[in-house]
Design a protein around this motif. Structure first.
Motif, PDB file in Angstrom:
ATOM      1  N   ASN A 122     -39.239 -39.905  -6.970  1.00 60.38           N
ATOM      2  CA  ASN A 122     -39.242 -38.469  -6.690  1.00 60.38           C
ATOM      3  C   ASN A 122     -40.692 -37.978  -6.576  1.00 60.38           C
ATOM      4  O   ASN A 122     -41.501 -38.164  -7.494  1.00 60.38           O
ATOM      5  CB  ASN A 122     -38.508 -37.740  -7.832  1.00 60.38           C
ATOM      6  CG  ASN A 122     -38.382 -36.256  -7.572  1.00 60.38           C
ATOM      7  OD1 ASN A 122     -39.376 -35.561  -7.361  1.00 60.38           O
ATOM      8  ND2 ASN A 122     -37.162 -35.762  -7.597  1.00 60.38           N
ATOM      9  N   HIS A 123     -40.988 -37.341  -5.454  1.00 60.96           N
ATOM     10  CA  HIS A 123     -42.344 -36.863  -5.161  1.00 60.96           C
ATOM     11  C   HIS A 123     -42.867 -35.881  -6.232  1.00 60.96           C
ATOM     12  O   HIS A 123     -44.032 -35.963  -6.646  1.00 60.96           O
ATOM     13  CB  HIS A 123     -42.290 -36.187  -3.784  1.00 60.96           C
ATOM     14  CG  HIS A 123     -43.569 -35.627  -3.313  1.00 60.96           C
ATOM     15  ND1 HIS A 123     -44.521 -36.381  -2.671  1.00 60.96           N
ATOM     16  CD2 HIS A 123     -44.078 -34.368  -3.372  1.00 60.96           C
ATOM     17  CE1 HIS A 123     -45.554 -35.607  -2.371  1.00 60.96           C
ATOM     18  NE2 HIS A 123     -45.314 -34.393  -2.774  1.00 60.96           N
ATOM     19  N   ILE A 124     -41.996 -34.990  -6.662  1.00 59.69           N
ATOM     20  CA  ILE A 124     -42.410 -33.988  -7.660  1.00 59.69           C
ATOM     21  C   ILE A 124     -42.712 -34.671  -8.997  1.00 59.69           C
ATOM     22  O   ILE A 124     -43.672 -34.328  -9.694  1.00 59.69           O
ATOM     23  CB  ILE A 124     -41.304 -32.917  -7.837  1.00 59.69           C
ATOM     24  CG1 ILE A 124     -41.035 -32.214  -6.494  1.00 59.69           C
ATOM     25  CG2 ILE A 124     -41.666 -31.905  -8.906  1.00 59.69           C
ATOM     26  CD1 ILE A 124     -42.248 -31.572  -5.870  1.00 59.69           C
ATOM     27  N   GLY A 156     -43.852 -37.583  -9.263  1.00 58.36           N
ATOM     28  CA  GLY A 156     -45.157 -38.217  -9.050  1.00 58.36           C
ATOM     29  C   GLY A 156     -46.302 -37.260  -9.353  1.00 58.36           C
ATOM     30  O   GLY A 156     -47.251 -37.591 -10.079  1.00 58.36           O
ATOM     31  N   HIS A 157     -46.207 -36.027  -8.813  1.00 58.01           N
ATOM     32  CA  HIS A 157     -47.248 -35.028  -9.109  1.00 58.01           C
ATOM     33  C   HIS A 157     -47.340 -34.776 -10.619  1.00 58.01           C
ATOM     34  O   HIS A 157     -48.426 -34.703 -11.194  1.00 58.01           O
ATOM     35  CB  HIS A 157     -46.921 -33.701  -8.416  1.00 58.01           C
ATOM     36  CG  HIS A 157     -47.313 -33.628  -6.962  1.00 58.01           C
ATOM     37  ND1 HIS A 157     -48.588 -33.893  -6.520  1.00 58.01           N
ATOM     38  CD2 HIS A 157     -46.600 -33.291  -5.858  1.00 58.01           C
ATOM     39  CE1 HIS A 157     -48.650 -33.724  -5.208  1.00 58.01           C
ATOM     40  NE2 HIS A 157     -47.453 -33.374  -4.765  1.00 58.01           N
ATOM     41  N   LEU A 158     -46.167 -34.637 -11.225  1.00 54.82           N
ATOM     42  CA  LEU A 158     -46.072 -34.236 -12.632  1.00 54.82           C
ATOM     43  C   LEU A 158     -46.676 -35.263 -13.595  1.00 54.82           C
ATOM     44  O   LEU A 158     -47.059 -34.929 -14.710  1.00 54.82           O
ATOM     45  CB  LEU A 158     -44.571 -34.039 -12.939  1.00 54.82           C
ATOM     46  CG  LEU A 158     -44.103 -33.253 -14.131  1.00 54.82           C
ATOM     47  CD1 LEU A 158     -44.714 -31.862 -14.153  1.00 54.82           C
ATOM     48  CD2 LEU A 158     -42.570 -33.153 -14.101  1.00 54.82           C
ATOM     49  N   ALA A 172     -47.578 -27.152  -8.471  1.00 49.96           N
ATOM     50  CA  ALA A 172     -47.769 -26.092  -7.467  1.00 49.96           C
ATOM     51  C   ALA A 172     -48.237 -26.747  -6.188  1.00 49.96           C
ATOM     52  O   ALA A 172     -49.352 -27.266  -6.103  1.00 49.96           O
ATOM     53  CB  ALA A 172     -48.793 -25.075  -7.965  1.00 49.96           C
ATOM     54  N   SER A 173     -47.347 -26.751  -5.176  1.00 50.10           N
ATOM     55  CA  SER A 173     -47.689 -27.439  -3.922  1.00 50.10           C
ATOM     56  C   SER A 173     -47.232 -26.595  -2.744  1.00 50.10           C
ATOM     57  O   SER A 173     -46.916 -25.413  -2.904  1.00 50.10           O
ATOM     58  CB  SER A 173     -47.008 -28.815  -3.912  1.00 50.10           C
ATOM     59  OG  SER A 173     -45.616 -28.646  -3.779  1.00 50.10           O
ATOM     60  N   GLY A 174     -47.165 -27.204  -1.555  1.00 48.67           N
ATOM     61  CA  GLY A 174     -46.745 -26.470  -0.371  1.00 48.67           C
ATOM     62  C   GLY A 174     -45.262 -26.116  -0.416  1.00 48.67           C
ATOM     63  O   GLY A 174     -44.837 -25.132   0.191  1.00 48.67           O
ATOM     64  N   THR A 177     -53.572 -33.358  -3.976  1.00 46.70           N
ATOM     65  CA  THR A 177     -52.831 -33.360  -2.709  1.00 46.70           C
ATOM     66  C   THR A 177     -52.138 -34.719  -2.561  1.00 46.70           C
ATOM     67  O   THR A 177     -52.454 -35.674  -3.277  1.00 46.70           O
ATOM     68  CB  THR A 177     -53.775 -33.075  -1.524  1.00 46.70           C
ATOM     69  OG1 THR A 177     -54.923 -33.888  -1.659  1.00 46.70           O
ATOM     70  CG2 THR A 177     -54.206 -31.624  -1.485  1.00 46.70           C
ATOM     71  N   ASP A 178     -51.199 -34.790  -1.601  1.00 44.47           N
ATOM     72  CA  ASP A 178     -50.311 -35.956  -1.537  1.00 44.47           C
ATOM     73  C   ASP A 178     -51.048 -37.283  -1.343  1.00 44.47           C
ATOM     74  O   ASP A 178     -51.930 -37.398  -0.490  1.00 44.47           O
ATOM     75  CB  ASP A 178     -49.295 -35.764  -0.403  1.00 44.47           C
ATOM     76  CG  ASP A 178     -48.324 -34.652  -0.732  1.00 44.47           C
ATOM     77  OD1 ASP A 178     -48.284 -34.224  -1.892  1.00 44.47           O
ATOM     78  OD2 ASP A 178     -47.602 -34.224   0.187  1.00 44.47           O
ATOM     79  N   ASN A 179     -50.637 -38.275  -2.120  1.00 46.68           N
ATOM     80  CA  ASN A 179     -51.223 -39.616  -2.041  1.00 46.68           C
ATOM     81  C   ASN A 179     -50.266 -40.574  -2.743  1.00 46.68           C
ATOM     82  O   ASN A 179     -49.410 -40.145  -3.514  1.00 46.68           O
ATOM     83  CB  ASN A 179     -52.606 -39.624  -2.723  1.00 46.68           C
ATOM     84  CG  ASN A 179     -52.497 -39.402  -4.215  1.00 46.68           C
ATOM     85  OD1 ASN A 179     -52.380 -40.367  -4.984  1.00 46.68           O
ATOM     86  ND2 ASN A 179     -52.473 -38.152  -4.661  1.00 46.68           N
TER      87      ASN A 179
HETATM   88 ZN    ZN Z   1     -46.896 -32.958  -2.834  1.00 44.15          ZN
END
Ligand code: ZN
Ligand code: KG4
Length: 342
Positions: free
Chosen positions: A110-112, A114-116, A138-140, A304-306
């Protein structure tokens, strides 16, 4: 454990090699920003086509920069959602193909999430948080608050009722003709502006819940520009940027700190593209210090996304997998949500 991670949920094509879920050996990112800039936002079909063009080169570069061969890799982790379905499909099919050919386990991520969990890696100048922590993503596409009890254990505390913070940055920038992505453009100009020049609203300024809303703020900026006109001097532009940015930052800082107090937690994590914002980083630090809370924010290049940001969760889920390739059934999950609402 050496893991290859792949991320293609929006307009960045990325692959990384991660050791033991904590150490980044490589993080190759092909950004499509110049392609989408002329449209003022991401065009999904064009994004998919560019992912197809870039993905093999990006994976090769990630392996080369890490100095490893595919035969050294122990498992593959790939974003399965949320995101743009055509974009997700390219990363997923690539990862599945690689894992199948090399007979490696392959987990969908899950992308979120990943950020978290980015800050759980060993990063220079970043304090690795203990559990539990309150995390703002907090993203796009998201402005979500979670209580993180462990990797894989999340409680959703709040989310946006309409637009995400990054969406508001992008659209306000577009209204002012400043370019894409809006967050970077507004951040840059706001540095020379007066955040009190225009009194924009602070939506949902309440302790009753941890949801946010930015559509009304976007409209308030639109109405201001409609009435006053887009400023024709740099200082005027900087003042509107700084005032809008401060309104977003005030809400995000307030909600995050209140959520942490409510949960009785003294650890805060901020992540996602908007976490690259210099004012948000500064004000969140000040708020955390004054409340005696500890703050972890990833370096801007990992906000940002990576693909590297998937390291901790890829490691976690691969450790719990059978160790064999069972990825056939993985497919894009555009709207997948993390953490049941509390
Ligand atoms: Zn993102
Ligand atoms: O996490 P991300 O790369 O992609 C998504 O998952 O959405 O976030 C992209 C968002 C965009 O809306 C962009 O304008 C915003 O992050 N952003 C920023 C900054 N850098 C990127 N917003 C505010 N200030 C920045 N410095």
């Amino acid at each position: 454990m050496l893991i290859l991670t792949v991320e293609s949920s929006c307009d960045e094509t990325s692959a990384a090699v991660i050791e033991d879920g904590r150490r980044i050996l490589s993080n190759s990112v092909a950004s499509q920003i110049p392609v989408h800039r002329r449209y003022g936002g991401v065009v999904p079909e064009i994004a998919s086509r560019n992912h197809i063009r870039d993905i093999h080169g990006v994976v090769d570069r990630a392996l080369n920069e890490a100095g490893v061969e595919l035969t050294d890799i122990d498992g593959v982790g790939v974003t399965e959602g949320p995101g743009l379905v055509g974009s997700l499909l390219v990363g997923l099919e690539t990862a599945k193909g690689i894992a199948y050919a090399a007979d490696l386990p392959c987990v969908g991520l899950n992308h979120i999430e990943g950020h978290l969990t980015t800050v759980l890696m060993d990063l220079e100048d970043v304090d690795v948080p203990d559990f539990p922590y309150v995390g703002l993503v907090a993203s796009g596409g998201h402005s979500d608050l979670f209580l993180v009890e462990d990797v894989g254990e999340y409680r959703r505390l709040g989310e946006t009722r309409d637009d995400a913070a990054g969406e508001a940055f992008d659209k306000v920038s577009k209204m002012m003709g400043l370019g894409y992505p809006g967050g970077v453009e507004i951040d840059k100009r706001a540095a020379n502006g007066d955040p009190e020049a225009v009194d924009f609203p602070r939506p949902m300024w309440t302790r009753e819940n941890f949801d946010v809303s930015f559509a009304g703020l976007k409209t308030a900026v639109y109405q201001y520009l409609d009435a006053e006109g887009v400023p024709d001097d740099e200082q005027g532009i900087a003042d509107v940027c700084a005032s809008f940015q401060q309104a977003v930052v005030d809400v995000l800082v307030f909600k995050t700190v209140e959520a942490a107090k409510e949960c009785g937690v003294d650890r805060i994590v901020v992540s996602g593209g908007v976490a690259a914002n210099s004012r948000l980083r500064r004000d969140m630090r000040e708020a955390a210090d004054s409340e005696g809370m500890r703050l972890s924010v990833a370096p801007p290049r990992l906000c940002t996304d990576n693909a590297a940001m998937l390291g901790p969760i890829a490691h976690h889920y691969l450790e719990r997998s059978s160790g064999r390739f069972e990825g056939h059934r993985l497919q894009p999950r555009c709207n997948v949500r993390l953490g049941a609402p509390s």
